[in-house]
Design an enzyme around this catalytic site. Structure first.
Site, short mmCIF file in Angstrom:
data_model
loop_
_atom_site.label_atom_id
_atom_site.label_comp_id
_atom_site.label_asym_id
_atom_site.label_seq_id
_atom_site.Cartn_x
_atom_site.Cartn_y
_atom_site.Cartn_z
CG LEU A 32 -8.86 -5.20 49.33
CD1 LEU A 32 -8.50 -4.69 47.94
CD2 LEU A 32 -9.58 -6.52 49.24
N GLY A 33 -5.92 -4.88 53.02
CA GLY A 33 -4.66 -5.15 53.70
C GLY A 33 -4.19 -3.92 54.44
CG ASP A 150 10.67 -5.83 47.10
OD1 ASP A 150 11.33 -6.83 47.46
OD2 ASP A 150 9.67 -5.42 47.72
#
Length: 335
Positions: A32-33, A150
Site C-alpha cells: 500500500l505504500g 506529529d
C-alpha cells in the site's frame, strides 16, 4: 520490547509465517505504500477474519527501528475509540512488524483535498470532535501524558463510518502529568509544527494543541496549511484566517465547496478555536479540554484572540517532514 507489549492487554504476538501468509509473502500486489523506513501491506488474517495493515520496517533503517520502539512503548498500551488500534506485532530474525486495524476510508487529507468529491460539514464536524476526544485522552485522561508530536490530517484515519482515528505514534513520547514538556530532537511536520519547536526542539502539550489548531483550520477551510506567495515565501493558513477574523468576516474562510451548507455557529467555533490554538504565544493557547468545551458549545468563544502564527509575517519554510520521513501518502493513510 516484548516486555513493553505485554504491559498492554490487547495486541498479540504473531508468527512471521502468519503475516507472510496474510500478505501473500509480502507481495507487491499487497503493498500500500513504501518509504525510507519501510513498507505497508494490506493483509487478511483468516483466524481473526479481519483485514489489517502491516507495517514492515526496513532492516537497515535506524530511524524506522526507533519509531517502531516508540510505537511499542506507547500505542500498545492505549485504548480509545478515536485512536487507531494495534492488532499485534512480530519481531523475530531481524524482522520488525506492526499489525493495525485497516482503515477502509484511508486518511482525512485524501478526502479534504479530493477534486472529485466534497466531504460535507456534518462529517467534518464529527471528525473534529473525534480528533479532539483522542487528544484529550492522550493529554489528560490517560495515566501518563502522551505527546503525539506529529498531528496532521494525513495521520487522521477514517473508519467505515468516517469516525476519526488518530494514528502514527512513531514520534510520540510519554511524560509525567506534572511535567509540562519534553525536550528532544526536532520532530514533526512543518506547516503543522509549532514555530517555537523549530527553534527550541521542545515538544509539549501546547505544541500538540498548535498542530490540532492547524488541522481544525484545514478541515474548515479545505486548504492546506501553507500556500506560496508570488515571491516564493509561504503564508500560513492561520494568518489568512486571522485577517478575515480581524475584519469580522471569518465565515468567508469556510470551504467554498460546501456552498454554505453548514451550521454557521459550528463553523465559526472550529475556525476561532483553530486560531486560538495557533496563537504565537504558547502560554495563551487553550488546553485541549478548553478547546473541546468550546467546540461542543459547552463554553463561550474567547472574547479576543492573541496574534497567531509567526510574528515576522510569512513563514519561510518548506511544507515537508523534518525528523520524520514517513511512508508515501498511501501508507500514511493506513497508520
Amino acid at each position: 520490547m516484548e516486555n513493553e507489549f505485554r504491559k498492554g492487554t490487547g495486541p498479540r504476538q504473531f508468527r512471521y509465517s502468519e503475516l507472510a501468509t496474510a500478505t501473500d509473502n509480502f507481495s507487491d500486489d499487497k503493498k500500500l505504500g513504501e518509504g525510507g523506513f519501510g513498507s505497508v501491506y494490506r493483509g487478511f488474517l483468516k483466524d481473526l477474519i479481519i483485514e489489517v495493515a502491516i507495517k514492515r520496517v526496513s532492516k537497515g533503517s535506524k530511524q524506522g527501528r526507533k519509531e517502531y520502539a516508540s510505537e511499542v512503548r506507547v500505542i500498545s498500551r492505549l485504548r480509545h475509540r478515536n485512536l487507531v488500534q494495534i492488532v499485534g506485532w512480530c519481531h523475530t530474525g531481524g524482522e520488525l512488524l506492526l499489525v493495525y486495524e485497516l482503515m477502509p476510508n484511508s486518511s482525512l487529507d485524501v478526502h479534504l483535498h479530493a477534486t472529485d468529491n466534497v466531504l460535507w460539514w456534518t462529517v467534518r464536524h464529527k471528525i473534529v470532535l473525534g480528533i479532539g476526544s483522542a487528544l484529550l485522552y492522550l493529554h489528560q485522561d490517560w495515566k501518563e501524558c502522551v505527546l503525539h508530536r506529529d498531528i496532521k490530517t494525513s495521520n487522521v484515519m477514517l473508519d467505515a463510518s468516517f469516525n476519526a482515528k488518530l494514528g502514527d505514534f512513531g514520534l510520540a513520547r510519554l511524560v509525567d502529568h506534572d511535567k509540562g514538556s519534553h525536550t528532544t530532537e526536532l520532530a514533526g511536520t512543518l506547516g503543522y509544527m509549532d514555530p517555537e519547536c523549530t527553534v527550541t526542539g521542545r515538544a509539549s502539550t501546547e505544541s500538540d494543541v498548535y498542530s490540532f489548531g492547524v488541522v481544525l483550520l484545514e478541515i474548515a477551510c479545505g486548504r492546506r496549511p501553507t500556500a506560496a506567495r508570488p515571491d516564493g515565501t509561504l503564508i500560513h493558513l492561520a494568518q489568512r484566517v486571522s485577517e478575515l477574523y480581524g475584519q469580522g468576516r471569518i465565515l468567508e474562510a469556510a470551504d467554498a465547496r460546501l456552498d454554505g451548507n453548514f451550521d454557521p455557529q459550528e463553523v465559526e467555533r472550529v475556525l476561532v478555536v483553530g486560531l486560538w490554538c495557533t496563537c504565537h504565544d504558547r502560554n495563551l493557547r487553550p488546553s485541549i479540554r478548553q478547546a473541546i468545551n468550546v467546540l461542543r458549545l459547552e463554553a463561550p468563544l474567547p472574547e479576543r484572540l492573541p496574534p497567531v502564527g509567526h510574528p515576522a509575517g510569512p513563514l519561510p519554510m518548506p511544507d515537508s517532514d523534518t525528523g520524520h520521513s514517513s511512508c508515501t501518502s498511501t501508507a500514511q493513510q493506513l497508520i
